[in-house]
Enzyme design. Structure first.
Site, PDB file in Angstrom:
ATOM      1  N   HIS A   1       0.883  -1.246   0.023  1.00 62.30           N
ATOM      2  CA  HIS A   1       0.003  -0.100   0.257  1.00 62.30           C
ATOM      3  C   HIS A   1       1.089   1.403  -0.078  1.00 62.30           C
ATOM      4  CE1 HIS A   1      -3.557   2.042   1.888  1.00 62.30           C
ATOM      5  NE2 HIS A   1      -2.560   2.969   2.139  1.00 62.30           N
TER       6      HIS A   1
ATOM      7  N   CYS B   1      -3.751   9.349   5.684  1.00 64.40           N
ATOM      8  CA  CYS B   1      -4.204   9.246   6.999  1.00 64.40           C
ATOM      9  C   CYS B   1      -4.231  10.690   7.839  1.00 64.40           C
ATOM     10  CB  CYS B   1      -3.309   8.450   7.813  1.00 64.40           C
ATOM     11  SG  CYS B   1      -3.812   7.983   9.356  1.00 64.40           S
TER      12      CYS B   1
HETATM   13  N1  COA Z   1     -16.828   2.435  15.649  1.00 66.26           N
HETATM   14  C1  COA Z   1     -17.645   3.049  16.192  1.00 66.26           C
HETATM   15  N2  COA Z   1     -17.422   3.758  17.480  1.00 66.26           N
HETATM   16  C2  COA Z   1     -16.567   3.231  18.283  1.00 66.26           C
HETATM   17  C3  COA Z   1     -15.723   2.149  17.708  1.00 66.26           C
HETATM   18  C4  COA Z   1     -15.831   1.846  16.427  1.00 66.26           C
HETATM   19  N3  COA Z   1     -14.962   0.863  15.788  1.00 66.26           N
HETATM   20  N4  COA Z   1     -14.883   1.790  18.715  1.00 66.26           N
HETATM   21  C5  COA Z   1     -14.951   2.648  19.742  1.00 66.26           C
HETATM   22  N5  COA Z   1     -16.169   3.287  19.559  1.00 66.26           N
HETATM   23  C6  COA Z   1     -16.827   4.401  20.390  1.00 66.26           C
HETATM   24  C7  COA Z   1     -16.976   3.668  21.997  1.00 66.26           C
HETATM   25  O1  COA Z   1     -18.170   3.208  21.766  1.00 66.26           O
HETATM   26  C8  COA Z   1     -17.023   5.090  22.678  1.00 66.26           C
HETATM   27  O2  COA Z   1     -18.427   5.485  22.333  1.00 66.26           O
HETATM   28  P1  COA Z   1     -19.167   6.373  23.441  1.00 66.26           P
HETATM   29  O3  COA Z   1     -18.131   7.724  23.981  1.00 66.26           O
HETATM   30  O4  COA Z   1     -20.249   6.961  22.939  1.00 66.26           O
HETATM   31  O5  COA Z   1     -19.175   5.678  24.804  1.00 66.26           O
HETATM   32  C9  COA Z   1     -16.034   5.646  22.049  1.00 66.26           C
HETATM   33  O6  COA Z   1     -15.763   5.537  20.716  1.00 66.26           O
HETATM   34  C10 COA Z   1     -14.677   5.604  22.969  1.00 66.26           C
HETATM   35  O7  COA Z   1     -14.333   4.320  22.836  1.00 66.26           O
HETATM   36  P2  COA Z   1     -13.029   3.809  23.323  1.00 66.26           P
HETATM   37  O8  COA Z   1     -12.959   2.313  22.985  1.00 66.26           O
HETATM   38  O9  COA Z   1     -12.549   4.454  24.514  1.00 66.26           O
HETATM   39  O10 COA Z   1     -12.112   4.427  21.852  1.00 66.26           O
HETATM   40  P3  COA Z   1     -11.081   5.488  22.064  1.00 66.26           P
HETATM   41  O11 COA Z   1     -11.703   6.789  22.246  1.00 66.26           O
HETATM   42  O12 COA Z   1      -9.640   4.883  22.498  1.00 66.26           O
HETATM   43  O13 COA Z   1     -10.691   5.641  20.254  1.00 66.26           O
HETATM   44  C11 COA Z   1     -10.801   4.242  18.311  1.00 66.26           C
HETATM   45  C12 COA Z   1     -10.204   4.271  19.808  1.00 66.26           C
HETATM   46  C13 COA Z   1     -10.056   3.168  17.617  1.00 66.26           C
HETATM   47  C14 COA Z   1     -12.351   3.946  18.487  1.00 66.26           C
HETATM   48  C15 COA Z   1     -10.597   5.526  17.581  1.00 66.26           C
HETATM   49  O14 COA Z   1      -9.237   6.084  17.757  1.00 66.26           O
HETATM   50  C16 COA Z   1     -10.841   5.464  16.102  1.00 66.26           C
HETATM   51  O15 COA Z   1     -11.770   5.229  15.426  1.00 66.26           O
HETATM   52  N6  COA Z   1      -9.507   5.707  15.356  1.00 66.26           N
HETATM   53  C17 COA Z   1      -9.827   5.918  13.776  1.00 66.26           C
HETATM   54  C18 COA Z   1      -8.484   5.917  13.244  1.00 66.26           C
HETATM   55  C19 COA Z   1      -8.496   5.806  11.722  1.00 66.26           C
HETATM   56  O16 COA Z   1      -9.696   5.655  11.010  1.00 66.26           O
HETATM   57  N7  COA Z   1      -7.449   6.280  10.901  1.00 66.26           N
HETATM   58  C20 COA Z   1      -7.286   6.249   9.675  1.00 66.26           C
HETATM   59  C21 COA Z   1      -7.224   4.882   8.941  1.00 66.26           C
HETATM   60  S1  COA Z   1      -5.776   4.017   9.405  1.00 66.26           S
HETATM   61 ZN    ZN Z   2      -2.931   4.893   3.164  1.00 70.52          ZN
END
Ligand code: COA
Ligand code: ZN
Length: 316
Positions: free
Chosen positions: A216, A249
């Site tokens: 990728h 990203c």
């Molecule tokens: N989809 C939707 N909601 C999610 C989720 C998912 N996969 N995983 C966790 N959540 C929600 C939880 O339910 C919680 O909701 P609430 O605040 O309503 O209770 C909230 O998010 C926090 O959950 P937590 O497990 O503590 O997650 P976090 O705040 O530590 O975040 C991720 C972790 C992974 C969810 C977050 O960092 C994320 O979505 N990152 C995306 C990264 C991305 O897309 N990068 C680009 C591509 S590589």
């Molecule tokens: Zn990429």
């Protein structure tokens, strides 16, 4: 629908290209993209002959608002294009359950090769991210889903610099042991150069079968196609790319656009390697993405491809 190249007869192409524009390309765009527009972009990709698409991600809508409609996208695209291989990025078990509930047949976990990148991207360190990715892959297998595992920042990390090849190999093997069907080695910020790509992918190809190893690439420094060629020389036949070169990203500073699908397809064609993708029809997808984002897009080859198309149309 019957026009999809996924449904055309013919030999399997030499290269398998997963177009990640609907996810990697759209996740970081400032302008909100409607679900209809995402579905249309995927329709145009399928019409051009793309057989594999990363359609969306089931991540926190607070972290990435653009992907909040993931369930709708999956439901609509799977109905419209049953033969299209449709992957979805999931960072954890919650994402997997959402993907499964929406009817996704394939998921991709995302494990970065460094402590800091995992923290910034998914709010957990390397050990926790590895464990969560393993759990997610095991659960996906129980659910009967196909799986991919990204090893992100596999060459260089924007926070920690050059990444050790042994770390990448170790993480890739952990993901394989947890059942990943495909390992995707990602140059997330487009910092790799051809010599490193050839060396690292050759080393990985010793441990991972060619039909389970993908690369990728991002084109930040204009080395995307050269890096793709280096990966080809290392035996890689599976590539991620993004139509129009859109992508990056949001949590990796300096991550510019992905390797453009049209650049990869053109390079492959000119080297006698089939992809099953029509460059002219791919330009329709580039132009549709331009209409969505309100700016000119396209890989390094797209100006030439457009001129060639004009010449052909004028001659017809
Ligand atoms: N989809 C939707 N909601 C999610 C989720 C998912 N996969 N995983 C966790 N959540 C929600 C939880 O339910 C919680 O909701 P609430 O605040 O309503 O209770 C909230 O998010 C926090 O959950 P937590 O497990 O503590 O997650 P976090 O705040 O530590 O975040 C991720 C972790 C992974 C969810 C977050 O960092 C994320 O979505 N990152 C995306 C990264 C991305 O897309 N990068 C680009 C591509 S590589
Ligand atoms: Zn990429």
């Amino acid at each position: 629908m019957s026009h999809d190249a996924t449904e055309r007869a013919g030999a399997a192409p030499a290269l398998t290209i997963t177009d990640v524009a609907p996810r990697d390309g759209l996740q970081n765009q400032a302008v909100a993209i409607s679900t209809d527009a995402k579905v249309e972009l995927i329709r145009l990709l399928a019409r051009a002959g793309v057989r594999s698409v990363e359609a969306t991600s089931f991540v926190s809508p607070k972290a990435v608002p653009q992907m909040a409609d993931a369930s709708d996208v999956v439901q609509r695209v799977s109905r419209q294009h049953p033969a299209l291989r449709l992957s979805t990025l999931v960072p954890n078990l919650k994402g997997l359950e959402r993907a499964h509930a929406a009817g996704a047949a394939e998921i991709a976990v995302v494990l970065s090769a460094t402590e800091t990148m995992n923290q910034r991207n998914i709010n957990m360190g390397l050990a926790a991210a590895t464990a969560v990715s393993e759990q997610t892959l095991l659960r996906a297998a129980e659910l009967g889903l196909r799986t991919r595992a990204y090893v992100a920042v596999a060459f260089e990390c924007p926070f920690e610099g050059v990444v050790n090849a042994d770390t990448v190999l170790d993480l890739a093997c952990r993901m394989l042991e947890a059942g990943a069907g495909e390992i995707v080695i990602a140059d997330t910020i487009g910092a790799a150069a051809p010599a490193a790509v050839k060396a690292r992918m050759s080393m990985l190809a010793q441990a991972i079968a060619p039909d389970m190893l993908a690369v990728h690439l991002h084109d930040t420094r204009g080395l995307g196609v050269a890096n793709a060629w280096a990966a080809l020389e290392a035996g890689v036949r599976r590539f991620d790319a993004s139509v129009g070169g859109i992508g990056g990203c949001p949590f990796a500073p300096g991550a510019a656009g992905n390797l453009a699908t049209e650049d990869l397809v053109l390079m492959a064609e000119q080297c006698g390697l089939t992809t099953g993708i029509s460059l002219d029809e791919l330009l329709d997808a580039v132009e549709f993405a331009e209409s969505l984002l309100g700016r000119q897009l396209g890989g390094r080859s797209s100006a030439w491809l457009r001129r060639r198309r004009e010449r052909q149309r004028a001659a017809a």
